[in-house]
Design a protein around this motif. Structure first.
Motif, PDB file in Angstrom:
ATOM      1  N   VAL A  43       5.230  -0.375  10.337  1.00  0.00           N
ATOM      2  CA  VAL A  43       4.347  -0.697   9.210  1.00  0.00           C
ATOM      3  C   VAL A  43       3.632  -2.032   9.434  1.00  0.00           C
TER       4      VAL A  43
ATOM      5  N   PHE B  73      -7.300  -0.758  -1.369  1.00  0.00           N
ATOM      6  CA  PHE B  73      -6.101  -1.599  -1.346  1.00  0.00           C
ATOM      7  C   PHE B  73      -6.450  -3.014  -0.911  1.00  0.00           C
TER       8      PHE B  73
ATOM      9  N   SER C 120       2.954  -1.927   3.820  1.00  0.00           N
ATOM     10  CA  SER C 120       2.790  -0.545   3.353  1.00  0.00           C
ATOM     11  C   SER C 120       4.131   0.141   3.473  1.00  0.00           C
ATOM     12  N   ASP C 121       4.362   1.154   2.635  1.00  0.00           N
ATOM     13  CA  ASP C 121       5.685   1.779   2.667  1.00  0.00           C
ATOM     14  C   ASP C 121       5.918   2.640   3.905  1.00  0.00           C
TER      15      ASP C 121
ATOM     16  N   ALA D  24       0.846  -1.190   0.000  1.00  0.00           N
ATOM     17  CA  ALA D  24       0.000   0.000   0.000  1.00  0.00           C
ATOM     18  C   ALA D  24       0.881   1.240   0.000  1.00  0.00           C
ATOM     19  N   ASP D  25       0.312   2.345  -0.381  1.00  0.00           N
ATOM     20  CA  ASP D  25       1.011   3.621  -0.434  1.00  0.00           C
ATOM     21  C   ASP D  25       0.458   4.520   0.668  1.00  0.00           C
ATOM     22  N   ASP D  26       1.122   4.579   1.813  1.00  0.00           N
ATOM     23  CA  ASP D  26       0.757   5.462   2.927  1.00  0.00           C
ATOM     24  C   ASP D  26      -0.329   4.879   3.847  1.00  0.00           C
ATOM     25  N   ALA D  27      -0.263   3.616   4.191  1.00  0.00           N
ATOM     26  CA  ALA D  27      -1.268   3.006   5.073  1.00  0.00           C
ATOM     27  C   ALA D  27      -0.661   2.685   6.434  1.00  0.00           C
TER      28      ALA D  27
ATOM     29  N   VAL E 216      -8.042   2.802   2.131  1.00  0.00           N
ATOM     30  CA  VAL E 216      -7.413   1.554   2.568  1.00  0.00           C
ATOM     31  C   VAL E 216      -8.256   0.354   2.129  1.00  0.00           C
TER      32      VAL E 216
END
Length: 499
Positions: free
Chosen positions: A283, A237, A263-264, A42-45, A234
């Motif tokens: 994360v 995703f 996630s990142d 995911a990007d920013d979770a 979210v």
């Protein structure tokens, strides 16, 4: 869902920049010794959003199902809490401060470092990606706009929204593998990165009461609505992770596929994304591998993003590349135990340099905000090496190391003397040189113990351990060469693209 028009960045660099001219090894079917690999990111979770970790704002059934059938990591960390540097650690198996320009955000990726998808392609794997790979930035020697090996054409978005059909792209990738070679696929969503459709939480049937407000934010309708709009993203995703699992089940591939979902970094809110506090770098991570990982395990050992690439290499029977300084956690996947397994995995190192522009010196050069930190079972110790610089960017230049959002707008509207002004200071104010938090009692990093004499011995011990390990890893900051991070060009919008 989203209505913005931002583009997906840097897709070709992880598994897309594969038109290298290399000749793959003889095709070989996946087996117990050579599993398929599906990596979902995911990007920013934030970790706290997912149900398996106790999240209650939304349901995440796919992630939670993998946790029930596999192993849930309670102490997974990203090494550097921003998109490009975090993903650089993932694909190279190296610590952020060992990656030269790629330690920064929006860099030019040094050509000397290999990516694990490329290495697996050389070993005969069917390799591909969808969505956001290593990004944002520029890969040296690669053309992100050029046709890449197994570059799945992105399907049109659903009616009325921008989102990519990641799961359909994964299905198309599997269709392109008629020989049944083992595969390695990177499913990288752009969600829940901003921007959001404001008020999407209402369409999703959520309630303001469902929002969980961290103590470093004021509790009001603006903040709660923003948190719920994030939560809706979210679910997108998680939905695609679930559909990807369904594709594997339908094709009889699930039983021999190692799946890791993460996630990142934390959610795109002030004091979280890009910042060295717990929610920014702690994360979510779950791993599933039928017949290898015993179901329902929960592991407390510390693992870090540099450990992922060597784990994949060992899982498929290959030696980790000599560049990889992370430590494979394949033993943790295979272990039947829960809790603490490897006594040596009792901490992680963390850091950051320049994430975004907005800290200009007198010559107009953009400066880093260098931090090094160590996280143990009990403490987070952070050394802010340039405490005279702004951690989220200079307020007069727009606080550019913090995504624009209703929450940011609310906080920046606060003025000195306002009863809630301390919320602004917590997110955007200058920080002391040293910070120490007793994480078990203070998971939100609200009470800095660095000036408390009771903790001076513990802090000195943590600092000495951190610095000794960083010296062993040739961190330029420990060797008197840290300012080189300020001189690497920033290639994003508004940056100085000097050569």
């Amino acid at each position: 869902m989203k209505k913005n028009t931002k583009t997906v960045l840097g897709l070709a660099c992880v598994a897309g920049a594969l038109s290298t001219g290399r000749v793959p090894a003889e095709p070989a079917a996946a087996s117990a010794e050579r599993p398929n690999i599906l990596f979902c990111i995911a990007d920013d979770a934030s970790m706290s959003t997912f149900g398996a970790y106790g999240g209650t704002m939304v349901q995440t059934p796919a992630f939670d199902r993998l946790a029930e059938g596999g192993v849930l990591f309670r102490n997974a960390y990203n090494c550097n809490p921003k998109c490009s540097p975090a993903r650089a650690c993932l694909v190279t198996g190296r610590y952020s401060w060992q990656l030269e320009e790629a330690c920064n955000h929006w860099p030019r990726f040094p050509e000397k470092f290999s990516f694990y998808p490329h290495l697996l392609k050389d070993a005969g794997f069917h390799v591909g990606y969808t969505g956001k790979g290593w990004a944002p930035g520029v890969c040296a020697g690669e053309n992100p706009a050029g046709k890449a090996y197994n570059d799945i054409k992105l399907k049109p978005p659903y009616s009325g929204i921008r989102n990519i059909d990641y799961a359909a792209n994964f299905a198309a990738f599997l269709n392109q593998n008629p020989d049944g070679r083992p595969f390695c696929f990177w499913l990288g969503t752009s969600e829940p990165h901003r921007a959001y459709e404001k008020g999407s939480w209402k369409k999703a049937g959520l309630r303001l009461a469902d929002a969980v407000v961290p103590p470093f934010f004021p509790d009001n309708e603006t903040i709660r609505g923003d948190l719920l709009d994030y939560a809706v993203e979210v679910t997108w995703f998680d939905r695609h992770v679930g559909r990807a699992i369904g594709e594997l089940e339908q094709r009889g591939l699930l039983e021999n596929t190692l799946i890791i979902v993460t996630s990142d970094h934390g959610m795109p809110f002030p004091r979280i994304k890009g910042q060295l506090y717990e929610e920014g770098f702690h994360v979510p991570m779950v791993a599933y591998w039928h017949g290898v990982i015993q179901p329902g395990r929960v592991v407390e050992d510390f693992v870090s993003f540099p450990d992922v690439a060597p784990t994949f290499m060992q899982a498929v029977g290959l030696e980790p590349h000599q560049q990889m300084t992370g430590k494979s956690f394949l033993d943790l996947l295979r272990s039947p135990q829960s809790g603490w397994i490897d006594p040596a995995r009792d901490h992680v190192l963390l850091g950051k340099e320049r994430h975004d522009i907005g800290r200009e010196n007198a010559e107009g050069k953009d400066l880093a905000y260098p931090v090094r930190a160590i996280r143990t079972k009990d403490f987070l110790y952070a050394h802010n090496m340039k405490p005279d610089r702004w951690p989220a960017g200079n307020p007069e230049l727009g606080l550019k190391n913090c995504d624009n959002s209703p929450t940011k707008s609310y906080l920046t509207a606060l003025k000195p003397g306002d009863p809630e002004y301390h919320f602004y200071a917590w997110s955007f104010g200058l920080r002391p040189e040293e910070e120490l938090y007793q994480i078990r009692k203070d998971p939100h990093c609200m009470v800095n113990l660095a000036d408390n004499p009771e903790y001076h011995e513990s802090m000195a011990r943590l600092k000495a351990q951190m610095e000794a390990e960083l010296v062993d890893q040739n961190d330029p900051r420990m060797l008197g060469q840290g300012d080189l991070f300020d001189h690497y060009p920033y290639l994003g919008k508004g940056g100085n693209k000097r050569k």
